[in-house]
Design a protein around this motif. Structure first.
Motif, short mmCIF file in Angstrom:
data_model
loop_
_atom_site.label_atom_id
_atom_site.label_comp_id
_atom_site.label_asym_id
_atom_site.label_seq_id
_atom_site.Cartn_x
_atom_site.Cartn_y
_atom_site.Cartn_z
N THR A 299 32.22 8.57 -18.49
CA THR A 299 31.21 7.29 -18.90
C THR A 299 30.66 7.71 -20.08
O THR A 299 30.57 8.98 -20.68
N PRO A 300 30.44 6.81 -20.96
CA PRO A 300 29.49 6.80 -22.15
C PRO A 300 28.35 7.59 -22.19
O PRO A 300 28.19 8.41 -23.35
N ALA A 301 27.62 7.66 -21.22
CA ALA A 301 26.50 8.15 -20.99
C ALA A 301 26.73 9.78 -20.97
O ALA A 301 25.94 10.74 -21.57
N ALA A 302 27.80 10.23 -20.14
CA ALA A 302 28.08 11.46 -20.10
C ALA A 302 28.19 12.02 -21.34
O ALA A 302 28.03 13.48 -22.00
N GLY B 224 32.02 1.49 -16.91
CA GLY B 224 31.16 0.84 -17.61
C GLY B 224 31.42 0.38 -19.08
O GLY B 224 30.70 -0.60 -19.77
N GLU B 225 32.69 0.73 -19.46
CA GLU B 225 33.41 0.12 -20.55
C GLU B 225 34.35 -0.99 -20.63
O GLU B 225 35.09 -1.08 -19.42
N ARG C 158 36.53 10.98 -29.85
CA ARG C 158 36.37 10.76 -28.18
C ARG C 158 37.94 10.64 -27.63
O ARG C 158 38.54 10.05 -28.44
N ASP D 256 31.08 10.77 -12.79
CA ASP D 256 29.79 11.26 -13.74
C ASP D 256 30.31 11.51 -15.02
O ASP D 256 29.43 11.83 -15.69
N ALA E 144 27.54 11.13 -24.25
CA ALA E 144 26.45 11.09 -25.39
C ALA E 144 25.34 12.07 -25.06
O ALA E 144 25.16 12.66 -25.85
N ARG E 145 25.40 12.41 -23.64
CA ARG E 145 24.54 13.79 -23.23
C ARG E 145 25.18 14.86 -23.38
O ARG E 145 24.56 15.83 -24.05
N TRP F 103 36.12 4.33 -20.31
CA TRP F 103 35.27 4.88 -19.39
C TRP F 103 34.61 4.03 -18.45
O TRP F 103 34.70 2.71 -18.60
N THR G 161 34.54 8.01 -32.99
CA THR G 161 33.05 7.39 -32.70
C THR G 161 32.41 6.69 -33.79
O THR G 161 31.57 5.83 -33.65
#
Ligand code: BV8
Ligand code: ZN
Length: 259
Positions: A57-60, A182-183, A175, A54, A62-63, A180, A144
């Motif tokens: 990840t890049p999404a976490a 997905g990378e 970062r 969770d 970014a969020r 991560w 980044t």
């Protein structure tokens, strides 16, 4: 707690490793468990209340970069207090020997490098053995924006986005320099790892659940190219059934007996 492996298995593993000209060692979080670094998936493997999938990840990021940095800052602090254990040190001593022993690790805790520094104790080393960190390092940051990479062991102030680490060159948010979910992994590092695996006569697999890809493929590629797999893990893993020997036990107890 599983019964320790019988002496004859230890003896056979020592012989298998002793006869091999080239060995590649694939390690996972389990090799650092005896240093006090929590694993990802074993018992007590949760990193506090967060699941790696969770937050790593890049999404976490970014969020909520603050939450992700708070988690990495906590891990950096925790790992900074951990020392290489008998397994790391035995592998480091083995690497200083005459044969090419290469370590391919999934860990980001830097404990294999620390063990090598301890063994060398400041003196120059003689090994041809490599340490490949497939998933990066907790103690490196990457910008980044301009991608500048820096070594950093500083504590992270995650109280606000403004207090998070920013790039000295361009001012953008930094970062953790880790891979991560997905990378893609660093193509050169991964290619090097697979080349070493394809040439290895034995692949020693220590402390990995062999779930994460493409890292786990380093072991299966070695086996496909003809290497004998020797596994050290208290639990059964997907590699256990293809291993020539699967030694049930803790790395810090078993690895020093093998090398
Ligand atoms: C990618 C850094 C594609 C961050 C980590 C098939 C092919 C390709 C990808 C996938 C695929 N299937 C699924 C995927 C996606 C994903 C994946 O593998 N998911 C898993 C969950 C199924 N893979 C990826 O996303 C990878 N990227 O392939 O990108 C791509 C290509 C091109 C363009 C775009 C995209 C990236 C994966 C890297 C993720 N980053 N870490 C961080 O640390 O914060 S992975 C993370 O898991 C750690 O590095 C950890 O090391 C690693 C593996 O876990 P283990 O090391 O095995 O640890 P675990 O806790 O699981 O097990 C510990 C073991 O030790 C247990 O077996 C236990 O029994 C044992 N043990 C316990 N105590 C001891 C012990 N052993 C010995 N002694 C003891 N004392
Ligand atoms: Zn920058």
């Amino acid at each position: 707690m599983s019964a320790p492996p019988p002496h004859r298995h230890i003896r056979r593993a020592r012989e298998t490793l002793g006869e091999a000209e080239t060995v590649v060692v694939l390690t996972g979080a389990g090799v650092s468990a005896d240093s006090g670094v929590p694993t990802f998936r074993g018992q007590g493997g949760l990193w506090r209340e967060h699941r790696p999938e969770d937050l790593a990840t890049p999404a976490a990021f970014a969020r909520d970069p603050r939450l992700v940095w708070e988690w990495y800052g906590w891990r950096r602090e925790l790992v900074s207090a951990c020392a290489p254990n008998a397994a790391h040190l035995a592998l480091a001593r083995w690497q200083e020997g005459p044969r090419p022993i290469h370590i391919v690790t999934q860990n980001v805790d830097g404990l294999h490098r620390l063990a090598r520094d301890r063994i060398r104790d400041g003196a120059g080393g003689s090994t041809t053995g490599e340490i490949l960190e497939l998933h990066g390092s907790l103690f490196r940051t990457r910008c980044t924006c301009c991608a500048a990479v820096e070594n950093s062991r500083a504590p992270i102030d995650a109280t606000s986005e403004a207090s998070l680490p920013h790039c000295g060159a361009c001012g953008a948010l930094l970062r953790p320099d880790v891979v991560w979910f997905g990378e893609p992994l660093d193509a050169h590092v991964l290619d090097r790892a697979f080349r070493l695996a394809a040439r290895a006569e034995v692949c020693l697999v220590v402390g990995t659940s062999a779930i994460v890809q493409p890292a786990a493929a380093v072991a299966t590629e070695a086996a496909r190219a003809g290497a004998a797999l020797v596994e050290v893990n208290p639990e059964v893993t997907p590699l256990s059934r293809v291993a020539r020997l699967s030694l049930r036990g803790r790395a810090a107890e078993i690895v020093p007996l093998l090398v």
